[in-house]
Design an enzyme around this catalytic site. Structure first.
Site, PDB file in Angstrom:
ATOM      1  N   HIS A   1       0.873  -1.183   0.000  1.00  0.00           N
ATOM      2  CA  HIS A   1       0.000   0.000   0.000  1.00  0.00           C
ATOM      3  C   HIS A   1       0.913   1.236   0.000  1.00  0.00           C
ATOM      4  CE1 HIS A   1      -3.483   2.383   0.599  1.00  0.00           C
ATOM      5  NE2 HIS A   1      -3.799   2.107   1.856  1.00  0.00           N
TER       6      HIS A   1
ATOM      7  N   HIS B   1      -2.214  -2.233  -9.788  1.00  0.00           N
ATOM      8  CA  HIS B   1      -3.205  -1.675  -8.863  1.00  0.00           C
ATOM      9  C   HIS B   1      -4.439  -2.561  -8.892  1.00  0.00           C
ATOM     10  CE1 HIS B   1      -5.809   1.235  -6.893  1.00  0.00           C
ATOM     11  NE2 HIS B   1      -4.701   1.804  -6.479  1.00  0.00           N
TER      12      HIS B   1
ATOM     13  N   ASP C   1       2.803   5.578  -6.724  1.00  0.00           N
ATOM     14  CA  ASP C   1       4.051   5.483  -5.971  1.00  0.00           C
ATOM     15  C   ASP C   1       5.293   5.384  -6.851  1.00  0.00           C
ATOM     16  OD1 ASP C   1       2.965   5.518  -3.353  1.00  0.00           O
ATOM     17  OD2 ASP C   1       2.192   3.504  -3.705  1.00  0.00           O
TER      18      ASP C   1
HETATM   19  N1  CMC Z   1       5.061  -6.704 -10.414  1.00  0.00           N
HETATM   20  C1  CMC Z   1       4.971  -7.901 -11.017  1.00  0.00           C
HETATM   21  N2  CMC Z   1       3.855  -8.626 -11.116  1.00  0.00           N
HETATM   22  C2  CMC Z   1       2.751  -8.103 -10.573  1.00  0.00           C
HETATM   23  C3  CMC Z   1       2.739  -6.861  -9.930  1.00  0.00           C
HETATM   24  C4  CMC Z   1       3.943  -6.137  -9.850  1.00  0.00           C
HETATM   25  N3  CMC Z   1       4.005  -4.958  -9.284  1.00  0.00           N
HETATM   26  N4  CMC Z   1       1.485  -6.588  -9.479  1.00  0.00           N
HETATM   27  C5  CMC Z   1       0.750  -7.638  -9.839  1.00  0.00           C
HETATM   28  N5  CMC Z   1       1.500  -8.552 -10.497  1.00  0.00           N
HETATM   29  C6  CMC Z   1       1.040  -9.796 -11.095  1.00  0.00           C
HETATM   30  C7  CMC Z   1       0.799 -10.866 -10.047  1.00  0.00           C
HETATM   31  O1  CMC Z   1       1.938 -11.647  -9.825  1.00  0.00           O
HETATM   32  C8  CMC Z   1      -0.337 -11.632 -10.669  1.00  0.00           C
HETATM   33  O2  CMC Z   1       0.186 -12.435 -11.688  1.00  0.00           O
HETATM   34  P1  CMC Z   1      -0.400 -13.923 -11.927  1.00  0.00           P
HETATM   35  O3  CMC Z   1      -1.809 -13.700 -12.396  1.00  0.00           O
HETATM   36  O4  CMC Z   1       0.502 -14.522 -12.944  1.00  0.00           O
HETATM   37  O5  CMC Z   1      -0.348 -14.612 -10.580  1.00  0.00           O
HETATM   38  C9  CMC Z   1      -1.187 -10.563 -11.355  1.00  0.00           C
HETATM   39  O6  CMC Z   1      -0.237  -9.518 -11.692  1.00  0.00           O
HETATM   40  C10 CMC Z   1      -2.303 -10.008 -10.514  1.00  0.00           C
HETATM   41  O7  CMC Z   1      -1.726  -9.537  -9.278  1.00  0.00           O
HETATM   42  P2  CMC Z   1      -2.478  -9.560  -7.899  1.00  0.00           P
HETATM   43  O8  CMC Z   1      -1.452  -9.588  -6.804  1.00  0.00           O
HETATM   44  O9  CMC Z   1      -3.524 -10.622  -7.884  1.00  0.00           O
HETATM   45  O10 CMC Z   1      -3.221  -8.144  -7.929  1.00  0.00           O
HETATM   46  P3  CMC Z   1      -3.849  -7.385  -6.699  1.00  0.00           P
HETATM   47  O11 CMC Z   1      -4.953  -6.561  -7.231  1.00  0.00           O
HETATM   48  O12 CMC Z   1      -4.153  -8.335  -5.586  1.00  0.00           O
HETATM   49  O13 CMC Z   1      -2.622  -6.467  -6.205  1.00  0.00           O
HETATM   50  C11 CMC Z   1      -1.159  -4.662  -5.870  1.00  0.00           C
HETATM   51  C12 CMC Z   1      -2.525  -5.106  -6.405  1.00  0.00           C
HETATM   52  C13 CMC Z   1      -1.059  -3.135  -5.921  1.00  0.00           C
HETATM   53  C14 CMC Z   1      -1.012  -5.115  -4.407  1.00  0.00           C
HETATM   54  C15 CMC Z   1      -0.050  -5.311  -6.737  1.00  0.00           C
HETATM   55  O14 CMC Z   1      -0.171  -4.861  -8.082  1.00  0.00           O
HETATM   56  C16 CMC Z   1       1.353  -5.009  -6.204  1.00  0.00           C
HETATM   57  O15 CMC Z   1       1.856  -5.740  -5.342  1.00  0.00           O
HETATM   58  N6  CMC Z   1       2.037  -3.920  -6.738  1.00  0.00           N
HETATM   59  C17 CMC Z   1       3.328  -3.542  -6.207  1.00  0.00           C
HETATM   60  C18 CMC Z   1       3.153  -2.740  -4.918  1.00  0.00           C
HETATM   61  C19 CMC Z   1       2.640  -1.338  -5.190  1.00  0.00           C
HETATM   62  O16 CMC Z   1       3.131  -0.626  -6.055  1.00  0.00           O
HETATM   63  N7  CMC Z   1       1.657  -0.932  -4.388  1.00  0.00           N
HETATM   64  C20 CMC Z   1       1.084   0.421  -4.453  1.00  0.00           C
HETATM   65  C21 CMC Z   1      -0.323   0.421  -4.946  1.00  0.00           C
HETATM   66  S1  CMC Z   1      -0.877   2.063  -5.440  1.00  0.00           S
HETATM   67  C22 CMC Z   1      -0.894   3.001  -3.981  1.00  0.00           C
HETATM   68  C23 CMC Z   1      -1.812   2.480  -2.976  1.00  0.00           C
HETATM   69  O17 CMC Z   1      -3.035   2.431  -3.203  1.00  0.00           O
HETATM   70  O18 CMC Z   1      -1.345   2.160  -1.896  1.00  0.00           O
END
Ligand code: CMC
Length: 428
Positions: free
Chosen positions: A268, A307, A363
Site C-alpha cells: 500500500h 493496482h 508510488d
Molecule cells: N510486479 C509484477 N507482477 C505483478 C505486480 C507487480 N508490481 N502486481 C501484480 N503482479 C502480477 C501478479 O503476480 C499476478 O500475476 P499472476 O496472475 O501470474 O499470478 C497478477 O499480476 C495479478 O496480481 P495480484 O497480486 O492478484 O493483484 P492485486 O490486485 O491483488 O494487487 C497490488 C494489487 C497493488 C497489491 C499489486 O499490483 C502489487 O503488489 N504492486 C506492487 C506494490 C505497489 O506498487 N503498491 C502500491 C499500490 S498504489 C498506492 C496504494 O493504493 O497504496
C-alpha cells in the site's frame, strides 16, 4: 419486460430466488434465505480480499479503473491538481462542496491555529529509539492524540466532530515533521502560522538557524499537489481499516491510527519507499532488462506498478511524472530517474505487464520527487499519510453519519476440525 433483479436457482433444492439489484449490486445478505435444509445457516458470499464486494455506499470519490478516471466529489483530479490547493481539496472531501472564499479563509485559519501539539506529546515522541521508523511513530502519535482529547469520543455531536477533523488535519504534519527531526537528533521546529500548509511543513522539517524559514515556492507547490493527489482513493486498504475500527465507535484518533498502520505496508503506501529501494538495487540502466526477467520469473515485484482498481495508467502517476520534471528543474538531477524511465519503457512494452494490465501507479514517481526534495526514504510513507488524511476523515465521517452503518464484522468459512473432546495432557 426487463426487471432490475437477479434470478438464482439453488440446485441443492431446486428453488428459485429473485434478488433485487440496486446501484449494480445485490445485497450479500439476500443470499441467506437460500438454505439447503432447515438447519442450514444460509448461503454466504466468500470474498477474502473484497475483490468484488462493496462494503459501503459513498459519495466521496469515484474511480473508473479501466478508463483511468479519478474524481473527488465529481471533480476530475487533473483539474484539482492544476487549479486547487490541498486545504481546499480537504474541505471538498470533508464537506462535499467547494468552499466559498470566506469558508476557505475560515478553514485555513482554523487549521493553521491548531498545528501545535501538547508538550507531553513531544516528550512521548522523544522516547522513541533514534532509528524508529517515522510510520510506526506516526501510528502511535495519532493514537496518542486520543489521550489528549478524550471528548472526541462524543461522535454524535457534529461540532465536536468538526473540532477533531480540524485538529487531525492541523497536527498530522507537526507529528510527521517531529518524527523526522527526532530521527536526525535535531530540536523540533515549531509551526509558523505565516506559512501555507505545505510551506509550514517544510519549515518544521528543515528550519535551522535562520530567523524565518522561506520555502522554495516550486517545492512548496509540488508538495501541495502531491498531498492533493493522495487525498482520497475510495475503499483502499487503509480507508477500509479506518472504517472498520470507526464502526466500533472508537474515537477518530484511534480509528485513523488504524489507517496509518495499514498504509505502512509495502503493498500500500509503503510502496513509495520500496520503489526507491528497488531502483537503488537495480543501480543502473544496463541492469534493467535483467531485473525485468527476475520479476517475470516470479522472484519479486516491480514496485510502483499494478493496482487492484486501475487497469490502465493511474491518472495520479501521469500528473506526478509531469510534476517531477518541474521539481527536478530546481533540485539536483536524480541519478535514479533514468533507471525509472527505462524500467517503465521496457515494462510498458512487455507482454507480461501488458497481459496483466500492470501500469505505473502513484508510488512509482512520487518517491523520486520526495528524494529530490531531500526526504529520507523512511519519510515517504509519512508524506502519503498526510496527503491521505482528509480522505480518511471524510470516509470516517460519512460512515458515522450513514444510518446503514453497523459494526464491521465479516463472516468466515470455517474449515477447521469438527467438535471433539478435550484430551487431558497426560493422555496426549
Ligand atoms: N510486479 C509484477 N507482477 C505483478 C505486480 C507487480 N508490481 N502486481 C501484480 N503482479 C502480477 C501478479 O503476480 C499476478 O500475476 P499472476 O496472475 O501470474 O499470478 C497478477 O499480476 C495479478 O496480481 P495480484 O497480486 O492478484 O493483484 P492485486 O490486485 O491483488 O494487487 C497490488 C494489487 C497493488 C497489491 C499489486 O499490483 C502489487 O503488489 N504492486 C506492487 C506494490 C505497489 O506498487 N503498491 C502500491 C499500490 S498504489 C498506492 C496504494 O493504493 O497504496
Amino acid at each position: 419486460m426487463t426487471r432490475n433483479s437477479l434470478s438464482v436457482t439453488d440446485n441443492r433444492t431446486g428453488k428459485t430466488y429473485e434478488l433485487p439489484i440496486e446501484h449494480g449490486a445485490v445485497r450479500a445478505v439476500d443470499l441467506r434465505q437460500m438454505k439447503a435444509g432447515p438447519d442450514d445457516f444460509g448461503l454466504l458470499s466468500y470474498d477474502p480480499a473484497f475483490m468484488n464486494t462493496a462494503s459501503c455506499r459513498s459519495t466521496i470519490t469515484y474511480i473508473d479503473g479501466d478508463r483511468g478516471i479519478l474524481e473527488y466529489r465529481g471533480y476530475p483530479i487533473e483539474q484539482l491538481a492544476e487549479q486547487s490547493s490541498y486545504l481546499e481539496v480537504a474541505y471538498l472531501l470533508v464537506h462535499g462542496v467547494l468552499p466559498t472564499a470566506t469558508q476557505l479563509a475560515e478553514w485555513r485559519w482554523e487549521i493553521t491555529h491548531h498545528t501545535w501539539i501538547h508538550e507531553n506529546l513531544k516528550k512521548f515522541l522523544d522516547t522513541f529509539h533514534h532509528d524508529a521508523h517515522p510510520m510506526a511513530m506516526l501510528v502511535s502519535a495519532v493514537a496518542a492524540l486520543s489521550t489528549f482529547y478524550p471528548e472526541a469520543k462524543n461522535g454524535a455531536d457534529a461540532s465536536m466532530r468538526h473540532l477533531q477533523v480540524v485538529r487531525l488535519i492541523a497536527k498530522m504534519p507537526t507529528l510527521a515533521a517531529f518524527a523526522y527531526r527526532h530521527g536526525l537528533g535535531m530540536p523540533y521546529a515549531y509551526p509558523d502560522n505565516d506559512l501555507s500548509y505545505a510551506g509550514n511543513f517544510l519549515n518544521m522539517l528543515y528550519k535551522a538557524t535562520e530567523v524565518k524559514y522561506q520555502p522554495n515556492p516550486a517545492v512548496e507547490r509540488a508538495l501541495d499537489v502531491l498531498f492533493m493527489l493522495h487525498a482520497d482513493h475510495e475503499q483502499n486498504c487503509s480507508t477500509n481499516a479506518v472504517r472498520a475500527v470507526g464502526s466500533s465507535q472508537a474515537d477518530p484518533y484511534c480509528s485513523l491510527a488504524a489507517g496509518v498502520a495499514a498504509l505502512y505496508g509495502p503493498l500500500h503506501g509503503g510502496a513509495n519507499e520500496a520503489v526507491i529501494r528497488m531502483l537503488q538495487g537495480i543501480g543502473s540502466v544496463t541492469h534493467v532488462p535483467e531485473f525485468i526477467r527476475h520479476v517475470k520469473s516470479g522472484e519479486g515485484r516491480l514496485m510502483g506498478f499494478g493496482h487492484r482498481v486501475y487497469k490502465n495508467y493511474d491518472p495520479r502517476a501521469k500528473i506526478i511524472k509531469r510534476l517531477a520534471e518541474e521539481v527536478f528543474a530546481v533540485t539536483k538531477p536524480n541519478p535514479l530517474l533514468p533507471v525509472a524511465l527505462e524500467l517503465e519503457r521496457i515494462a510498458l512494452q512487455d507482454e507480461y505487464f501488458i497481459q496483466r494490465k500492470l501500469y505505473p501507479n502513484v508510488d512509482f514517481y512520487s518517491g523520486l520527487i520526495y528524494r529530490a526534495i531531500g526526504f529520507p526514504k523512511n519519510m515517504f510513507t509519512a508524506l502519503f499519510a498526510i496527503g491521505r488524511l482528509p480522505g480518511w476523515i471524510a470516509q470516517w465521517k460519512e460512515m458515522i453519519e450513514d444510518p446503514e452503518t453497523k459494526i464491521a464484522r465479516p463472516r468466515q468459512v470455517y474449515t477447521g476440525v469438527a467438535a471433539r473432546d478435550y484430551v487431558p495432557i497426560e493422555s496426549r
